[in-house]
Write a protein that holds these residues in place. Structure first.
Motif, PDB file in Angstrom:
ATOM      1  N   ASN A 168       0.840  -1.196   0.000  1.00  0.00           N
ATOM      2  CA  ASN A 168       0.000   0.000   0.000  1.00  0.00           C
ATOM      3  C   ASN A 168       0.874   1.244   0.000  1.00  0.00           C
ATOM      4  OD1 ASN A 168       0.300   1.130   2.856  1.00  0.00           O
ATOM      5  ND2 ASN A 168      -0.341  -0.973   3.311  1.00  0.00           N
ATOM      6  N   ASN A 169       0.243   2.396  -0.163  1.00  0.00           N
ATOM      7  CA  ASN A 169       0.993   3.643  -0.285  1.00  0.00           C
ATOM      8  C   ASN A 169       1.314   4.295   1.056  1.00  0.00           C
ATOM      9  OD1 ASN A 169       1.338   3.683  -3.067  1.00  0.00           O
ATOM     10  ND2 ASN A 169      -0.693   4.572  -3.413  1.00  0.00           N
ATOM     11  N   HIS A 170       0.769   3.755   2.135  1.00  0.00           N
ATOM     12  CA  HIS A 170       1.169   4.212   3.470  1.00  0.00           C
ATOM     13  C   HIS A 170       2.360   3.343   3.851  1.00  0.00           C
ATOM     14  CE1 HIS A 170       0.842   6.445   7.029  1.00  0.00           C
ATOM     15  NE2 HIS A 170       0.067   5.645   7.742  1.00  0.00           N
ATOM     16  N   VAL A 171       3.500   3.639   3.222  1.00  0.00           N
ATOM     17  CA  VAL A 171       4.591   2.670   3.181  1.00  0.00           C
ATOM     18  C   VAL A 171       5.264   2.417   4.525  1.00  0.00           C
ATOM     19  CG1 VAL A 171       5.035   3.133   0.757  1.00  0.00           C
ATOM     20  CG2 VAL A 171       6.298   4.410   2.478  1.00  0.00           C
ATOM     21  N   ARG A 172       5.254   3.405   5.402  1.00  0.00           N
ATOM     22  CA  ARG A 172       5.853   3.206   6.721  1.00  0.00           C
ATOM     23  C   ARG A 172       4.956   3.874   7.757  1.00  0.00           C
ATOM     24  NH1 ARG A 172      11.690   5.326   9.075  1.00  0.00           N
ATOM     25  NH2 ARG A 172      11.686   4.017  10.948  1.00  0.00           N
ATOM     26  N   PRO A 173       3.930   3.176   8.201  1.00  0.00           N
ATOM     27  CA  PRO A 173       2.907   3.786   9.065  1.00  0.00           C
ATOM     28  C   PRO A 173       3.444   4.381  10.354  1.00  0.00           C
ATOM     29  CG  PRO A 173       2.162   1.672   8.217  1.00  0.00           C
ATOM     30  CD  PRO A 173       3.611   1.787   7.866  1.00  0.00           C
ATOM     31  N   THR A 174       4.555   3.860  10.852  1.00  0.00           N
ATOM     32  CA  THR A 174       5.073   4.337  12.136  1.00  0.00           C
ATOM     33  C   THR A 174       5.875   5.624  12.014  1.00  0.00           C
ATOM     34  OG1 THR A 174       7.071   3.007  11.852  1.00  0.00           O
ATOM     35  CG2 THR A 174       5.226   1.984  13.018  1.00  0.00           C
ATOM     36  N   ALA A 175       6.321   5.965  10.811  1.00  0.00           N
ATOM     37  CA  ALA A 175       7.269   7.069  10.640  1.00  0.00           C
ATOM     38  C   ALA A 175       6.619   8.431  10.848  1.00  0.00           C
ATOM     39  CB  ALA A 175       7.906   7.003   9.267  1.00  0.00           C
ATOM     40  N   LYS A 176       7.399   9.351  11.357  1.00  0.00           N
ATOM     41  CA  LYS A 176       6.978  10.735  11.531  1.00  0.00           C
ATOM     42  C   LYS A 176       7.861  11.629  10.668  1.00  0.00           C
ATOM     43  CE  LYS A 176       5.666   9.865  16.345  1.00  0.00           C
ATOM     44  NZ  LYS A 176       5.925  10.230  17.764  1.00  0.00           N
ATOM     45  N   PRO A 177       7.370  12.814  10.292  1.00  0.00           N
ATOM     46  CA  PRO A 177       8.217  13.733   9.520  1.00  0.00           C
ATOM     47  C   PRO A 177       9.531  13.998  10.252  1.00  0.00           C
ATOM     48  CG  PRO A 177       5.954  14.508   9.545  1.00  0.00           C
ATOM     49  CD  PRO A 177       6.019  13.362  10.512  1.00  0.00           C
ATOM     50  N   GLY A 178      10.614  13.925   9.537  1.00  0.00           N
ATOM     51  CA  GLY A 178      11.921  14.130  10.142  1.00  0.00           C
ATOM     52  C   GLY A 178      12.636  12.848  10.506  1.00  0.00           C
ATOM     53  N   TRP A 179      11.939  11.710  10.418  1.00  0.00           N
ATOM     54  CA  TRP A 179      12.579  10.435  10.738  1.00  0.00           C
ATOM     55  C   TRP A 179      13.491   9.984   9.605  1.00  0.00           C
ATOM     56  CZ3 TRP A 179       9.608   6.062  13.641  1.00  0.00           C
ATOM     57  CH2 TRP A 179       9.214   6.532  14.901  1.00  0.00           C
ATOM     58  N   THR A 180      14.595   9.402   9.987  1.00  0.00           N
ATOM     59  CA  THR A 180      15.476   8.773   9.022  1.00  0.00           C
ATOM     60  C   THR A 180      15.056   7.316   8.841  1.00  0.00           C
ATOM     61  OG1 THR A 180      17.802   8.421   8.431  1.00  0.00           O
ATOM     62  CG2 THR A 180      17.201   8.045  10.740  1.00  0.00           C
ATOM     63  N   SER A 181      15.814   6.593   8.060  1.00  0.00           N
ATOM     64  CA  SER A 181      15.637   5.148   7.888  1.00  0.00           C
ATOM     65  C   SER A 181      17.037   4.590   7.685  1.00  0.00           C
ATOM     66  CB  SER A 181      14.730   4.855   6.679  1.00  0.00           C
ATOM     67  OG  SER A 181      15.348   5.279   5.477  1.00  0.00           O
ATOM     68  N   ALA A 182      17.169   3.440   7.065  1.00  0.00           N
ATOM     69  CA  ALA A 182      18.508   2.963   6.724  1.00  0.00           C
ATOM     70  C   ALA A 182      19.113   3.814   5.615  1.00  0.00           C
ATOM     71  CB  ALA A 182      18.457   1.496   6.307  1.00  0.00           C
ATOM     72  N   ASP A 183      18.298   4.676   5.015  1.00  0.00           N
ATOM     73  CA  ASP A 183      18.727   5.633   4.004  1.00  0.00           C
ATOM     74  C   ASP A 183      18.635   7.037   4.591  1.00  0.00           C
ATOM     75  OD1 ASP A 183      19.762   5.988   1.502  1.00  0.00           O
ATOM     76  OD2 ASP A 183      17.941   5.497   0.410  1.00  0.00           O
ATOM     77  N   ALA A 184      19.557   7.919   4.222  1.00  0.00           N
ATOM     78  CA  ALA A 184      19.582   9.260   4.807  1.00  0.00           C
ATOM     79  C   ALA A 184      18.303  10.037   4.542  1.00  0.00           C
ATOM     80  CB  ALA A 184      20.784  10.036   4.275  1.00  0.00           C
ATOM     81  N   ALA A 185      17.658   9.777   3.401  1.00  0.00           N
ATOM     82  CA  ALA A 185      16.445  10.509   3.035  1.00  0.00           C
ATOM     83  C   ALA A 185      15.201   9.974   3.725  1.00  0.00           C
ATOM     84  CB  ALA A 185      16.251  10.462   1.521  1.00  0.00           C
ATOM     85  N   GLY A 186      15.332   8.897   4.499  1.00  0.00           N
ATOM     86  CA  GLY A 186      14.168   8.281   5.116  1.00  0.00           C
ATOM     87  C   GLY A 186      13.402   7.388   4.162  1.00  0.00           C
ATOM     88  N   LEU A 187      13.944   7.175   2.976  1.00  0.00           N
ATOM     89  CA  LEU A 187      13.304   6.341   1.960  1.00  0.00           C
ATOM     90  C   LEU A 187      13.666   4.870   2.147  1.00  0.00           C
ATOM     91  CD1 LEU A 187      14.182   8.555  -1.142  1.00  0.00           C
ATOM     92  CD2 LEU A 187      11.887   8.248  -0.183  1.00  0.00           C
ATOM     93  N   PRO A 188      12.902   3.966   1.548  1.00  0.00           N
ATOM     94  CA  PRO A 188      13.368   2.582   1.456  1.00  0.00           C
ATOM     95  C   PRO A 188      14.459   2.495   0.398  1.00  0.00           C
ATOM     96  CG  PRO A 188      11.297   2.827   0.274  1.00  0.00           C
ATOM     97  CD  PRO A 188      11.560   4.144   0.960  1.00  0.00           C
ATOM     98  N   ILE A 189      15.413   1.621   0.593  1.00  0.00           N
ATOM     99  CA  ILE A 189      16.528   1.481  -0.342  1.00  0.00           C
ATOM    100  C   ILE A 189      16.195   0.519  -1.477  1.00  0.00           C
ATOM    101  CG2 ILE A 189      18.913   0.666  -0.579  1.00  0.00           C
ATOM    102  CD1 ILE A 189      19.346   1.531   2.350  1.00  0.00           C
ATOM    103  N   PHE A 190      15.626  -0.622  -1.129  1.00  0.00           N
ATOM    104  CA  PHE A 190      15.462  -1.690  -2.115  1.00  0.00           C
ATOM    105  C   PHE A 190      14.710  -1.280  -3.382  1.00  0.00           C
ATOM    106  CE2 PHE A 190      13.046  -5.161  -3.989  1.00  0.00           C
ATOM    107  CZ  PHE A 190      14.093  -5.973  -4.409  1.00  0.00           C
ATOM    108  N   PRO A 191      13.590  -0.546  -3.284  1.00  0.00           N
ATOM    109  CA  PRO A 191      12.835  -0.243  -4.512  1.00  0.00           C
ATOM    110  C   PRO A 191      13.637   0.517  -5.560  1.00  0.00           C
ATOM    111  CG  PRO A 191      11.503   0.201  -2.588  1.00  0.00           C
ATOM    112  CD  PRO A 191      12.898  -0.042  -2.095  1.00  0.00           C
ATOM    113  N   GLY A 192      14.684   1.240  -5.151  1.00  0.00           N
ATOM    114  CA  GLY A 192      15.450   2.040  -6.088  1.00  0.00           C
ATOM    115  C   GLY A 192      16.692   1.374  -6.641  1.00  0.00           C
ATOM    116  N   LEU A 193      16.930   0.122  -6.273  1.00  0.00           N
ATOM    117  CA  LEU A 193      18.131  -0.558  -6.752  1.00  0.00           C
ATOM    118  C   LEU A 193      17.980  -0.996  -8.208  1.00  0.00           C
ATOM    119  CD1 LEU A 193      19.101  -2.910  -3.768  1.00  0.00           C
ATOM    120  CD2 LEU A 193      19.945  -0.606  -4.279  1.00  0.00           C
TER     121      LEU A 193
END
Length: 306
Positions: free
Chosen positions: A154-179
């Motif tokens: 679904n498009n609510h890709v990370r329900p727990t995240a809040k604005p300003g949160w990081t992830s394993a990527d600096a932009a807070g994005l998922p990495i795998f979809p862009g590989l």
């Protein structure tokens, strides 16, 4: 194609997705932006990264300094055992474990080496993506600086995240979809049906959707924000002599573009390691595509303070 349903993916490290694509068709990663407006600041933003610099494949076959070239991943079933995650740095911006990440999951970089040490695991049956940054297997659990769980269906890709949160990527994005992955790129133009991921050496203290985090203190408006989307200009003619893999990458850049996802070397495209990549040919082909052949897609909703 199967958007948002990874059940057809094969199992294992570097497994083929067999036509499955993370997230729904209308997710930002999968939308056609070839006709979108150009950002008014496009020329300045491109110049800040390098109008005369070429694209570079930050993935390949073989080893570099003892490690596979690129960011590895693994596909597991819904029966995979879940392990505890001990966060070392950004636990307050991470999703709590346990995660179904095997202790022998592939880790970016050489064994024992520091660095990003990303670990990416897809649970194909439950439609989830788990990503760790600076991860180390320790005993019966994982230790990591940061971790995130993404919903692939679904498009609510990370329900727990809040604005300003990081992830394993600096932009807070998922990495795998862009590989960039060989199983898609080997199909030639049209084989990659999603946006890609790239890095730049200097970024701004700002982000734009779908990014949720910035990783800079520099407020210079001529620098790119995290989440900025760049595409290959329509006028660029993809050479018919290029390899199917290069044609696939460049066609994807025209249709879906690429998101600025992390600080790093300029115009470095991220991908997964695979023994079938032709490193020399792909490096030469991509290097011929310069920053001046690219343009920034119009950005809306720039965030500079959270």
């Amino acid at each position: 194609m199967a958007y948002g349903n990874l059940s057809r993916a094969s199992l294992g490290a570097g497994a083929a997705l067999n036509g499955a694509i993370p997230f729904p068709a209308d997710n930002p990663w999968n939308t056609d932006i070839s006709g979108a407006d150009v950002d008014p600041a496009s020329d300045r933003l491109i110049a800040s990264i390098g109008a005369d610099k070429g694209l570079y494949r930050d993935f390949g076959s073989g080893l570099w300094e003892g490690a596979p070239i690129g960011i590895p991943y693994q596909v597991v079933s819904g029966q995979q055992a879940r392990l505890a995650i001990e966060y070392q740095a950004y636990g307050d911006e991470s999703d709590p474990g346990p995660f179904p990440i095997p202790l022998d999951a592939p880790v970016e970089g050489a064994p024992g080496q520091n660095g990003d040490r990303h670990v990416l695991v897809i649970d194909r049956d439950n439609q989830r993506l788990y990503e760790l940054g600076r991860a180390f297997a320790r005993g019966d659990r994982w230790a990591a600086d940061v971790g995130a769980a993404f919903h692939l269906d679904n498009n609510h890709v990370r329900p727990t995240a809040k604005p300003g949160w990081t992830s394993a990527d600096a932009a807070g994005l998922p990495i795998f979809p862009g590989l960039v992955r060989y199983d898609e790129a080997s199909q030639g133009a049209g084989g990659i049906r999603h946006a890609l991921r790239f890095t730049a050496a200097r970024t701004r203290r700002a982000f734009v959707h779908p990014a949720t985090h910035y990783a800079s203190s520099n407020t210079d408006a001529n620098l790119p924000p995290m989440g900025m989307r760049v595409r290959l200009k329509t006028a660029y003619a993809i050479p018919a002599s290029f390899s199917p893999e290069a044609q696939a990458i460049l066609a994807a850049l025209k249709t879906y573009g690429m998101f600025l996802a992390d600080n790093g070397s300029d115009w470095f495209l991220s991908g997964a390691p695979d023994a079938r990549w032709n490193n020399d040919r792909l490096r030469a082909e991509l290097a011929s595509v310069k920053g001046r052949d690219l343009e920034v897609v119009k950005m809306v909703g720039l965030v500079t303070q959270v």
